[in-house]
Design a protein around this motif. Structure first.
Motif, mmCIF file in Angstrom:
data_model
loop_
_atom_site.group_PDB
_atom_site.id
_atom_site.type_symbol
_atom_site.label_atom_id
_atom_site.label_comp_id
_atom_site.label_asym_id
_atom_site.label_seq_id
_atom_site.Cartn_x
_atom_site.Cartn_y
_atom_site.Cartn_z
ATOM 1 N N ARG A 167 0.834 -1.204 0.000
ATOM 2 C CA ARG A 167 0.000 0.000 0.000
ATOM 3 C C ARG A 167 0.869 1.255 0.000
ATOM 4 N NH1 ARG A 167 -4.015 -1.869 4.724
ATOM 5 N NH2 ARG A 167 -5.157 -3.423 3.528
ATOM 6 N N GLY A 168 0.404 2.257 -0.715
ATOM 7 C CA GLY A 168 1.116 3.532 -0.729
ATOM 8 C C GLY A 168 1.032 4.269 0.589
ATOM 9 N N SER A 169 -0.030 4.034 1.340
ATOM 10 C CA SER A 169 -0.198 4.736 2.608
ATOM 11 C C SER A 169 0.878 4.326 3.622
ATOM 12 C CB SER A 169 -1.583 4.475 3.190
ATOM 13 O OG SER A 169 -1.769 3.092 3.420
ATOM 14 N N THR A 170 1.408 3.119 3.489
ATOM 15 C CA THR A 170 2.482 2.685 4.386
ATOM 16 C C THR A 170 3.701 3.576 4.205
ATOM 17 O OG1 THR A 170 1.729 0.413 4.326
ATOM 18 C CG2 THR A 170 4.010 0.771 4.965
ATOM 19 N N TYR A 171 4.050 3.830 2.971
ATOM 20 C CA TYR A 171 5.254 4.600 2.681
ATOM 21 C C TYR A 171 5.056 6.097 2.890
ATOM 22 C CZ TYR A 171 6.610 0.082 1.072
ATOM 23 O OH TYR A 171 6.882 -1.257 1.036
ATOM 24 N N SER A 172 3.854 6.587 2.645
ATOM 25 C CA SER A 172 3.615 7.999 2.928
ATOM 26 C C SER A 172 3.599 8.231 4.433
ATOM 27 C CB SER A 172 2.310 8.489 2.298
ATOM 28 O OG SER A 172 1.204 7.822 2.851
ATOM 29 N N GLY A 173 3.107 7.272 5.197
ATOM 30 C CA GLY A 173 3.158 7.379 6.654
ATOM 31 C C GLY A 173 4.584 7.396 7.171
ATOM 32 N N MET A 174 5.429 6.546 6.574
ATOM 33 C CA MET A 174 6.844 6.539 6.963
ATOM 34 C C MET A 174 7.506 7.872 6.607
ATOM 35 S SD MET A 174 8.088 2.589 6.188
ATOM 36 C CE MET A 174 9.219 3.166 4.995
ATOM 37 N N LEU A 175 7.125 8.454 5.487
ATOM 38 C CA LEU A 175 7.682 9.744 5.079
ATOM 39 C C LEU A 175 7.297 10.834 6.069
ATOM 40 C CD1 LEU A 175 9.094 11.509 2.924
ATOM 41 C CD2 LEU A 175 6.847 11.806 1.896
ATOM 42 N N PHE A 176 6.021 10.886 6.465
ATOM 43 C CA PHE A 176 5.579 11.900 7.422
ATOM 44 C C PHE A 176 6.218 11.692 8.790
ATOM 45 C CE2 PHE A 176 1.933 12.464 4.469
ATOM 46 C CZ PHE A 176 2.155 13.809 4.208
ATOM 47 N N ALA A 177 6.383 10.459 9.207
ATOM 48 C CA ALA A 177 7.031 10.182 10.491
ATOM 49 C C ALA A 177 8.491 10.616 10.456
ATOM 50 C CB ALA A 177 6.916 8.706 10.829
ATOM 51 N N SER A 178 9.167 10.367 9.353
ATOM 52 C CA SER A 178 10.570 10.773 9.222
ATOM 53 C C SER A 178 10.705 12.290 9.217
ATOM 54 C CB SER A 178 11.165 10.199 7.940
ATOM 55 O OG SER A 178 11.120 8.808 7.962
ATOM 56 N N CYS A 179 9.811 12.963 8.508
ATOM 57 C CA CYS A 179 9.854 14.430 8.481
ATOM 58 C C CYS A 179 9.589 15.012 9.864
ATOM 59 C CB CYS A 179 8.847 14.974 7.473
ATOM 60 S SG CYS A 179 9.304 14.653 5.772
ATOM 61 N N GLY A 180 8.677 14.422 10.604
ATOM 62 C CA GLY A 180 8.409 14.887 11.958
ATOM 63 C C GLY A 180 9.601 14.684 12.873
ATOM 64 N N ALA A 181 10.283 13.549 12.729
ATOM 65 C CA ALA A 181 11.468 13.292 13.544
ATOM 66 C C ALA A 181 12.579 14.274 13.204
ATOM 67 C CB ALA A 181 11.937 11.861 13.332
ATOM 68 N N LEU A 182 12.769 14.567 11.935
ATOM 69 C CA LEU A 182 13.799 15.526 11.538
ATOM 70 C C LEU A 182 13.472 16.938 12.033
ATOM 71 C CD1 LEU A 182 14.625 14.378 7.906
ATOM 72 C CD2 LEU A 182 16.103 14.265 9.914
ATOM 73 N N ALA A 183 12.206 17.306 11.993
ATOM 74 C CA ALA A 183 11.808 18.630 12.462
ATOM 75 C C ALA A 183 12.010 18.761 13.968
ATOM 76 C CB ALA A 183 10.355 18.906 12.100
ATOM 77 N N SER A 184 11.798 17.686 14.702
ATOM 78 C CA SER A 184 11.954 17.766 16.154
ATOM 79 C C SER A 184 13.415 17.827 16.577
ATOM 80 C CB SER A 184 11.255 16.596 16.835
ATOM 81 O OG SER A 184 11.931 15.396 16.544
ATOM 82 N N LEU A 185 14.322 17.412 15.724
ATOM 83 C CA LEU A 185 15.744 17.498 16.061
ATOM 84 C C LEU A 185 16.197 18.941 16.237
ATOM 85 C CD1 LEU A 185 17.412 14.772 13.821
ATOM 86 C CD2 LEU A 185 17.118 14.763 16.294
ATOM 87 N N SER A 186 15.564 19.867 15.526
ATOM 88 C CA SER A 186 15.941 21.274 15.664
ATOM 89 C C SER A 186 15.567 21.825 17.040
ATOM 90 C CB SER A 186 15.289 22.113 14.565
ATOM 91 O OG SER A 186 13.885 22.090 14.727
ATOM 92 N N LEU A 187 14.652 21.169 17.750
ATOM 93 C CA LEU A 187 14.249 21.622 19.084
ATOM 94 C C LEU A 187 15.079 21.001 20.203
ATOM 95 C CD1 LEU A 187 10.402 21.417 18.581
ATOM 96 C CD2 LEU A 187 11.834 23.452 18.529
ATOM 97 N N LEU A 188 15.949 20.079 19.862
ATOM 98 C CA LEU A 188 16.739 19.385 20.866
ATOM 99 C C LEU A 188 17.608 20.312 21.712
ATOM 100 C CD1 LEU A 188 17.273 16.553 21.937
ATOM 101 C CD2 LEU A 188 19.141 16.366 20.292
#
Length: 58
Positions: free
Chosen positions: A10-31
């Motif tokens: 399913r494409g939703s599996t990979y789009s979910g992984m993309l959004f999760a990765s982007c969220g993790a990268l964005a939170s690194l700036s707040l570390l």
């Protein structure tokens, strides 16, 4: 066995992984804001509260 592989097709599996990765990268700036709260336990409560709120509220 095919039923277990369906989520990988399913494409939703990979789009979910993309959004999760982007969220993790964005939170690194707040570390840098969160580290002083964890390292400086003797800070006044108001300072810790402000730093926690700046770090995203966790």
């Amino acid at each position: 066995m095919i039923k277990g592989l369906r989520p990988l097709l399913r494409g939703s599996t990979y789009s979910g992984m993309l959004f999760a990765s982007c969220g993790a990268l964005a939170s690194l700036s707040l570390l840098p804001f969160a580290l002083p709260v964890l390292a400086w336990r003797s800070a006044p409560e108001g300072v810790q509260t402000v730093l926690v709120l700046l770090s995203g509220g966790h």
